[in-house]
Write a protein that holds these residues in place. Sequence first.
Motif, PDB file in Angstrom:
ATOM      1  N   GLY A 216      11.650   1.866   9.592  1.00 16.07           N
ATOM      2  CA  GLY A 216      12.655   2.176   8.596  1.00 16.07           C
ATOM      3  C   GLY A 216      14.042   1.697   8.834  1.00 16.07           C
TER       4      GLY A 216
ATOM      5  N   THR B  91      18.149   8.651  13.657  1.00 16.91           N
ATOM      6  CA  THR B  91      17.663   9.894  13.622  1.00 16.91           C
ATOM      7  C   THR B  91      18.089  10.785  14.757  1.00 16.91           C
ATOM      8  OG1 THR B  91      15.633  11.299  13.049  1.00 16.91           O
ATOM      9  CG2 THR B  91      15.424   9.288  14.408  1.00 16.91           C
TER      10      THR B  91
ATOM     11  N   HIS C  39       6.196  12.309   8.050  1.00 18.23           N
ATOM     12  CA  HIS C  39       6.586  10.920   8.098  1.00 18.23           C
ATOM     13  C   HIS C  39       5.803  10.057   7.178  1.00 18.23           C
ATOM     14  CE1 HIS C  39       9.297  11.408  11.716  1.00 18.23           C
ATOM     15  NE2 HIS C  39       8.959  12.623  11.687  1.00 18.23           N
TER      16      HIS C  39
ATOM     17  N   ARG D 182      12.274   1.294   1.225  1.00 18.13           N
ATOM     18  CA  ARG D 182      12.477   2.338   2.585  1.00 18.13           C
ATOM     19  C   ARG D 182      13.100   3.640   2.020  1.00 18.13           C
ATOM     20  NH1 ARG D 182      14.145  -2.926   4.683  1.00 18.13           N
ATOM     21  NH2 ARG D 182      12.505  -3.654   6.346  1.00 18.13           N
TER      22      ARG D 182
ATOM     23  N   ASN E 144      10.669   5.686   0.408  1.00 19.00           N
ATOM     24  CA  ASN E 144       9.925   6.385   1.552  1.00 19.00           C
ATOM     25  C   ASN E 144      10.788   7.687   2.079  1.00 19.00           C
ATOM     26  OD1 ASN E 144       7.246   5.494   3.235  1.00 19.00           O
ATOM     27  ND2 ASN E 144       9.071   6.227   4.806  1.00 19.00           N
ATOM     28  N   ASP E 145      12.030   7.405   2.377  1.00 19.57           N
ATOM     29  CA  ASP E 145      12.644   8.508   2.980  1.00 19.57           C
ATOM     30  C   ASP E 145      13.035   9.577   2.116  1.00 19.57           C
ATOM     31  OD1 ASP E 145      13.063   7.084   5.110  1.00 19.57           O
ATOM     32  OD2 ASP E 145      15.219   6.220   4.996  1.00 19.57           O
TER      33      ASP E 145
ATOM     34  N   ARG F 146       9.651  11.546   1.699  1.00 23.55           N
ATOM     35  CA  ARG F 146       9.503  12.251   3.137  1.00 23.55           C
ATOM     36  C   ARG F 146      10.569  13.572   3.138  1.00 23.55           C
ATOM     37  NH1 ARG F 146      12.557  12.693   7.677  1.00 23.55           N
ATOM     38  NH2 ARG F 146      13.834  11.057   6.825  1.00 23.55           N
TER      39      ARG F 146
ATOM     40  N   ARG G  23      19.905  11.240   2.671  1.00 29.05           N
ATOM     41  CA  ARG G  23      20.578  10.142   2.577  1.00 29.05           C
ATOM     42  C   ARG G  23      21.900  10.327   2.018  1.00 29.05           C
ATOM     43  NH1 ARG G  23      17.036   5.602   3.163  1.00 29.05           N
ATOM     44  NH2 ARG G  23      18.850   4.122   2.688  1.00 29.05           N
TER      45      ARG G  23
END
Length: 394
Positions: free
Chosen positions: A23, A66, A78, A101, A104-105, A108, A366
């Motif tokens: 990632g 992270t 994850h 990505r 995905n984040d 999650r 984010r």
Amino acid sequence: MSENSEILGDREIGERLRIAREGARITQAAAAQAISAARTTIVALEQGQRRVRTDELQKLAALFGTSANALLRRESVHVDMIPRFRKLTMTADEAALDAVRLLNDLVRAEVELENALGVSRSRNYPPERPVLPGNIRQQAELDAQELRTWLGLGSGPCLDIISLLELQLGIRVFLRPLHGSISGLFAFDEISGASILLNSNHPPSRLIQTALHELAHFISARHQPDVMAEGDHRQSREEIYADAFARCFLMPARPVRERFLEITAGQSHFTRRHIILLAHAFGVSREALTRRLEELELAKKGTWNWFVSNGGISDDQVRAVLGDTADLTAFRNEARRKVPLRVSLLAREAWKRDIYSEGQLARLLRLDRYELRALLDGTDNEEREANDLVKISY
């Protein structure tokens, strides 16, 4: 997605390290250099063949952007959608991979907040309708009408597509600024469910069209991820179906015919004003509306191209016809919201309970610190004002 347990095994920790490394777009060689080891050591760690030491974990977590706590936390989730997207030709493009990505984040983050608070997202998924042999546009028309009926929408216009996807169907929908070449993405995972990421830089009419295009992929082939790119003219049956489904869902044949006859009754020419009024009534672009009229044989083939070659239909002309109603203010505000309302409520509650710090939430969602503070603004007052009368009972 990895399963949660009280104590994480070496294999699960290794898998989380791999996902975090990929990632962050860090090579195994660079990760090995950060801990002064050989690349084979990283391979062994990621495969769970060797236990990671505390100092190694801290260095790798810092390199991957992270924390060791985030990698080891029991409720930490994850999600790993990237390998599935890599099977698509489109994902060779770096902008598409960045969007994957990000999706995905964001998925999650939402699932992790749900797990931390002990809640789950309700799903109201319609039956899957695979693309069949025969007339693909006719199938899209029937499937779109069936879904509208299943949702209880009837035949009227449906302008709030984002709320419909999120609240009625239970699909995770995120709006973030993406590279101009990317319109949207769709993915489905058995554990996290269906998710869509839309480019918030695009105008409302295009956002709506993209959202329904991705919904069509969910309806017809939900286990196959999709990246919708600007200027992409793929002509597979699946893409033809998705484009037709979006048009038919937004502009059902019967209501379009009825509204067209109402607006043009007693008139001899089809004008810009007619297109503007009809497009506004169904919440679509002028081009999408005109091409739908051509498809339904209510306008001659080539009508839109004629208008384009004769000056087009400008925003000023739209405002002259519609006035202030031309601005979809509510939708524009929604497009600017980087965190969906449901996720922001989960984040505020997790912060109030001291499950996450501000820094952890900012990294998880984010966001920068300013954006995170804006999301949490007023939480302290809400907590002080709370009493037994306003507490929620389950």
